[in-house]
Motif scaffolding. Structure first.
Motif, short mmCIF file in Angstrom:
data_model
loop_
_atom_site.label_atom_id
_atom_site.label_comp_id
_atom_site.label_asym_id
_atom_site.label_seq_id
_atom_site.Cartn_x
_atom_site.Cartn_y
_atom_site.Cartn_z
N VAL A 58 -0.81 -1.01 -13.01
CA VAL A 58 -1.23 0.02 -13.97
C VAL A 58 -0.48 1.33 -13.73
N VAL A 59 -0.36 1.70 -12.46
CA VAL A 59 0.30 2.98 -12.14
C VAL A 59 1.75 2.97 -12.60
N THR B 153 3.32 5.89 -2.77
CA THR B 153 4.54 6.63 -3.10
C THR B 153 4.65 6.85 -4.61
N ILE B 154 4.34 5.81 -5.37
CA ILE B 154 4.47 5.93 -6.82
C ILE B 154 3.37 6.84 -7.38
N LEU B 155 2.16 6.66 -6.85
CA LEU B 155 1.04 7.52 -7.29
C LEU B 155 1.36 8.99 -7.08
N ALA B 156 1.99 9.26 -5.93
CA ALA B 156 2.28 10.65 -5.58
C ALA B 156 3.43 11.22 -6.39
N GLY B 157 4.22 10.35 -6.97
CA GLY B 157 5.42 10.81 -7.67
C GLY B 157 6.58 10.76 -6.71
N ILE B 158 7.69 10.17 -7.17
CA ILE B 158 8.84 9.98 -6.28
C ILE B 158 9.31 11.31 -5.73
N GLY B 159 9.51 11.35 -4.43
CA GLY B 159 10.06 12.56 -3.82
C GLY B 159 9.02 13.49 -3.24
N ASN B 160 7.75 13.21 -3.48
CA ASN B 160 6.69 14.05 -2.92
C ASN B 160 6.18 13.41 -1.63
N ILE B 161 6.83 13.78 -0.53
CA ILE B 161 6.57 13.09 0.73
C ILE B 161 5.13 13.24 1.18
N PHE B 162 4.64 14.45 1.22
CA PHE B 162 3.30 14.64 1.76
C PHE B 162 2.22 14.20 0.77
N ARG B 163 2.54 14.31 -0.50
CA ARG B 163 1.58 13.81 -1.48
C ARG B 163 1.40 12.30 -1.34
N PHE C 249 0.84 -1.20 0.00
CA PHE C 249 0.00 0.00 0.00
C PHE C 249 0.88 1.26 0.00
N ALA C 250 1.91 1.24 0.84
CA ALA C 250 2.81 2.40 0.94
C ALA C 250 3.55 2.62 -0.39
N VAL C 251 3.93 1.52 -1.02
CA VAL C 251 4.66 1.63 -2.30
C VAL C 251 3.76 2.23 -3.38
N ILE C 252 2.51 1.74 -3.44
CA ILE C 252 1.58 2.27 -4.45
C ILE C 252 1.37 3.77 -4.21
N PHE D 113 1.78 2.97 -16.58
CA PHE D 113 1.25 4.14 -17.28
C PHE D 113 1.55 5.47 -16.59
N PHE D 114 1.79 5.44 -15.29
CA PHE D 114 2.10 6.70 -14.57
C PHE D 114 3.35 6.55 -13.72
N PRO D 115 4.48 6.14 -14.31
CA PRO D 115 5.66 5.91 -13.47
C PRO D 115 6.14 7.15 -12.73
N ARG D 116 5.74 8.33 -13.19
CA ARG D 116 6.12 9.56 -12.49
C ARG D 116 5.01 10.05 -11.56
N GLY D 117 3.97 9.24 -11.41
CA GLY D 117 2.88 9.61 -10.51
C GLY D 117 1.89 10.54 -11.20
N PHE D 118 0.80 10.81 -10.47
CA PHE D 118 -0.20 11.74 -10.98
C PHE D 118 0.23 13.16 -10.65
N SER D 119 0.06 14.06 -11.57
CA SER D 119 0.40 15.46 -11.29
C SER D 119 -0.86 16.22 -10.91
N LEU D 120 -0.78 16.91 -9.80
CA LEU D 120 -1.89 17.76 -9.39
C LEU D 120 -1.65 19.16 -9.93
N PRO D 121 -2.72 19.94 -10.12
CA PRO D 121 -2.51 21.34 -10.47
C PRO D 121 -1.66 22.00 -9.38
N ARG D 122 -0.86 22.97 -9.73
CA ARG D 122 0.10 23.55 -8.80
C ARG D 122 -0.54 24.04 -7.50
#
Lengths: 304, 315
Positions: B279-280, B235-245, B230-233, B283-292
């Motif tokens: 799937v993530v 982390t990847i969804l949030a994009g690597i390096g985005n701790i709070f995301r 769960f934690a890995v998914i 198709f989304f190896p850099r995670g989902f991007s949120l609007p700024r």
């Protein structure tokens, strides 16, 4: 005697599994840990075909291996998009997902496992014949991998593993190599699974989980990744060693975790003390550090 | 029949259950960002955290605070030992990714087997009873555990945010995460930053395991086979390096899982996580991007690093 023959069957199956895993992981550098799921696919497909469609066992074994080979696209296709850690995680998702499906379908026997699988051969010397068969198959597996990694194709595999970008820049097709490696390795794992199913006549989903991935990794690491004989040595050693514990007469609740502790301690010790494994030579001569010996790898790590 | 009450209950339950997932995801993401390690050994650390709490609560009968302190000390010890005697050694050797992966996953398995050997394979809870008082608000059942878990997680996230963005050491972490060699040139100790990040992760893990163990029973293999995935998914969804995301992604995943019960039988719910992970990554190896505007919790790391380096140069 029967016990010894059963251990020898397990050794043979583990040799096939470790050797095929080494082809993908050690030689190909494709970090997939989903190998046990192809072992499961071979075992379940072959068993189900023999049970429900009454297909002759030898044919169902071959079909099981073929299905595992085809389904290897499930992991080889992601490897075309991602690599390294990402491929490991994608392969874990693939493995656990398929296993979850097997674990919850009625016709696969669900968590209770698939029982009453027809055996390949019967008679008083059943185990002895099976041992001879599995020894031949295991020897063929080792020779096949040895043959693949020698010569031009083997050099192409090593070049792809060490620096895929440079390999592609030379006009070589990395995609084909990845698909072929996964197909051959997974097909061999499927064959091992089908042979297992038709010897023991019973398989359960828990035999093919992430702990089995670690056991196979152990065999490859301890024996020596990216070496021809390493997985064979690792499989023999790590199948026979835990058997010694069974003679201590400990309760099952203690014996299983104790075997696990010994297994994992062994791997950790090897990772620190001898990462090249028992049969690997110096850096670049096999083992986990074979990749890091390449100039491209070192340059990339420096850049990171 | 589907009612607003049922939807509200699912939302609340999913949100409350997300608390420990959030803590585990943030811990995983932090170590990945700063130490640059996919720390699958976190499952092993989680196992040590849980069973040390179990010994403190159930075997020694310690009160809450001493038991938590004991659990935290054990978790810190294991985490720092991992960093100092394993990760550092592999870094110095310039070991391959595969070596690190095998070590982290095998360490977790070693922890699972060790605890099975010592404590048995049966699931165990931190308290003899997991029943918490429940209050009804607008038809939604809210247990005291839910409130405690949300409060603990919110406080920890706030403290972490303040630590990273308002303290010198926090900025050092970002500097090392951005460029460890440049950070060292400016006098920031890379090794100390690694130690600090893994210690923070240990605090989050201990808190998460306490929350988990006061709500459900734990099998030794649960952290490796379920919680870590769960934690890995996340982390990847949030994009690597985005701790709070990663924390936000964990909450979203928990809510998806809670609501999925409306359309998927409970036995297939875990499959959803495995499909997502596959799937993530593809198709989304850099995670989902949120609007700024929505990603306001994440400050541009380059600016933070620059501030940290300026601070350090001024020392």
């Amino acid at each position: 005697m029967e016990y010894l023959l059963t251990v020898m069957v397990l050794i043979g199956i583990n040799v096939i599994l470790a050797t095929s895993f080494n082809l993908i992981l050690g030689y190909g550098g494709l970090m997939s840990v989903a190998h046990p799921i192809f072992y499961a696919i071979g075992a379940y497909c072959s068993g189900l075909l023999a049970i429900h469609l009454q297909i002759p066992v030898p044919l169902s074994i071959l079909i099981g291996a073929g299905i595992a080979m085809v389904l290897s696209f499930g992991v080889s296709l992601p490897s075309l998009r991602v690599s390294g850690d990402y491929l490991v995680i994608a392969s874990i998702g693939f493995q656990l997902g398929i296993l979850h499906v097997i674990n919850n379908l009625e016709f696969t026997g669900a968590a209770g496992g698939l029982t009453n699988i027809p055996v390949l051969n019967e008679g008083p010397s059943r185990s002895l014949v099976f041992v001879l068969l599995i020894a031949v198959v295991a020897a063929c597996a080792v020779m096949l991998v040895g043959w693949i990694v020698e010569g031009d194709y083997g050099r192409a595999i090593t070049a792809m593993r060490n620096d895929e970008e440079a390999f592609s820049a030379l006009g070589r097709n990395a995609m084909n190599i990845k698909i072929v490696l996964f197909a051959i390795g997974s097909g061999m794992a499927g064959l091992a699974g089908a042979l297992y199913a038709h010897y023991f006549a019973y398989v359960t989903p828990e035999q093919f989980g992430i702990f089995t991935s670690a056991a196979l990794l152990t065999m490859v690491v301890v024996g020596g990744a990216a070496t021809t004989w390493g997985p064979l040595v690792g499989a023999v050693l790590l199948t026979t060693l835990p058997q010694a514990i069974t003679f201590l007469g400990l309760p099952v609740s203690i014996m299983a975790p104790l075997q696990g502790v010994i297994y994992t301690t062994l791997v950790i010790s090897f990772l620190f003390a001898r990462p090249q494994g028992l049969t690997g030579g110096t850096r670049g001569g096999g083992g986990l550090e074979a990749w890091s010996a390449s100039a491209a790898f070192r340059a990339r790590r420096r850049a990171e | 029949m589907l009612t607003w009450g049922i939807l509200g209950q699912l939302l609340w339950t999913g949100f409350a259950a997300a608390t420990y997932y959030c803590l585990f995801a943030v811990a995983f993401s932090l170590v990945l960002k700063v130490n640059k390690i996919w720390n699958f050994a976190q499952a092993g650390v989680m196992v040590f955290a849980y069973y040390s709490l179990l010994v403190a609560f159930r075997h020694w009968g310690l009160p809450l605070v001493p038991a938590l302190v004991f659990g935290l000390l054990v978790t810190l010890g294991v985490s720092l030992a991992l960093e100092r005697y394993a990760f550092m050694v592999f870094r110095d050797r310039n070991s391959s990714i595969l070596t690190l992966f095998i070590f982290t996953i095998v360490f977790s398995e070693f922890s699972v087997y060790l605890m099975e050997l010592v404590f048995g394979t049966e699931p165990q809870t931190l308290y003899p009873s997991l029943l918490w008082p429940v209050d009804l608000y607008a038809g939604i059942a809210i247990s005291h555990w839910d409130l405690m878990a949300i409060a603990v997680t919110a406080v920890l996230m706030l403290l972490l945010y303040l630590f990273i963005h308002r303290t010198r050491y926090g900025r050092y972490l970002i500097a090392v995460a951005d460029n460890e060699n440049l950070a060292e040139i400016y006098g920031i100790s890379r090794k100390r930053a690694y130690g600090v990040s893994i210690s923070i992760a240990a605090v989050l893990i201990t808190s998460g395991m306490y929350l988990f163990g006061t709500k459900a029973a734990l099998f030794p293999s649960t952290p490796l086979q379920h919680l870590l995935i769960f934690a890995v998914i996340a982390t990847i969804l949030a994009g690597i390096g985005n701790i709070f995301r990663a924390g936000i992604a964990a909450v979203a995943l928990s809510l998806i899982q809670a609501f999925s019960i409306l359309v998927i039988a409970s036995k297939w719910q875990a499959l959803l996580a495995y499909i997502l992970i596959f799937v993530v990554i593809i198709f989304f190896p850099r995670g989902f991007s949120l609007p700024r505007k929505l990603s306001g919790l994440v400050r541009p790391s380059g600016r933070s690093a620059a501030v940290a380096l300026t601070d350090s140069a001024g020392d």
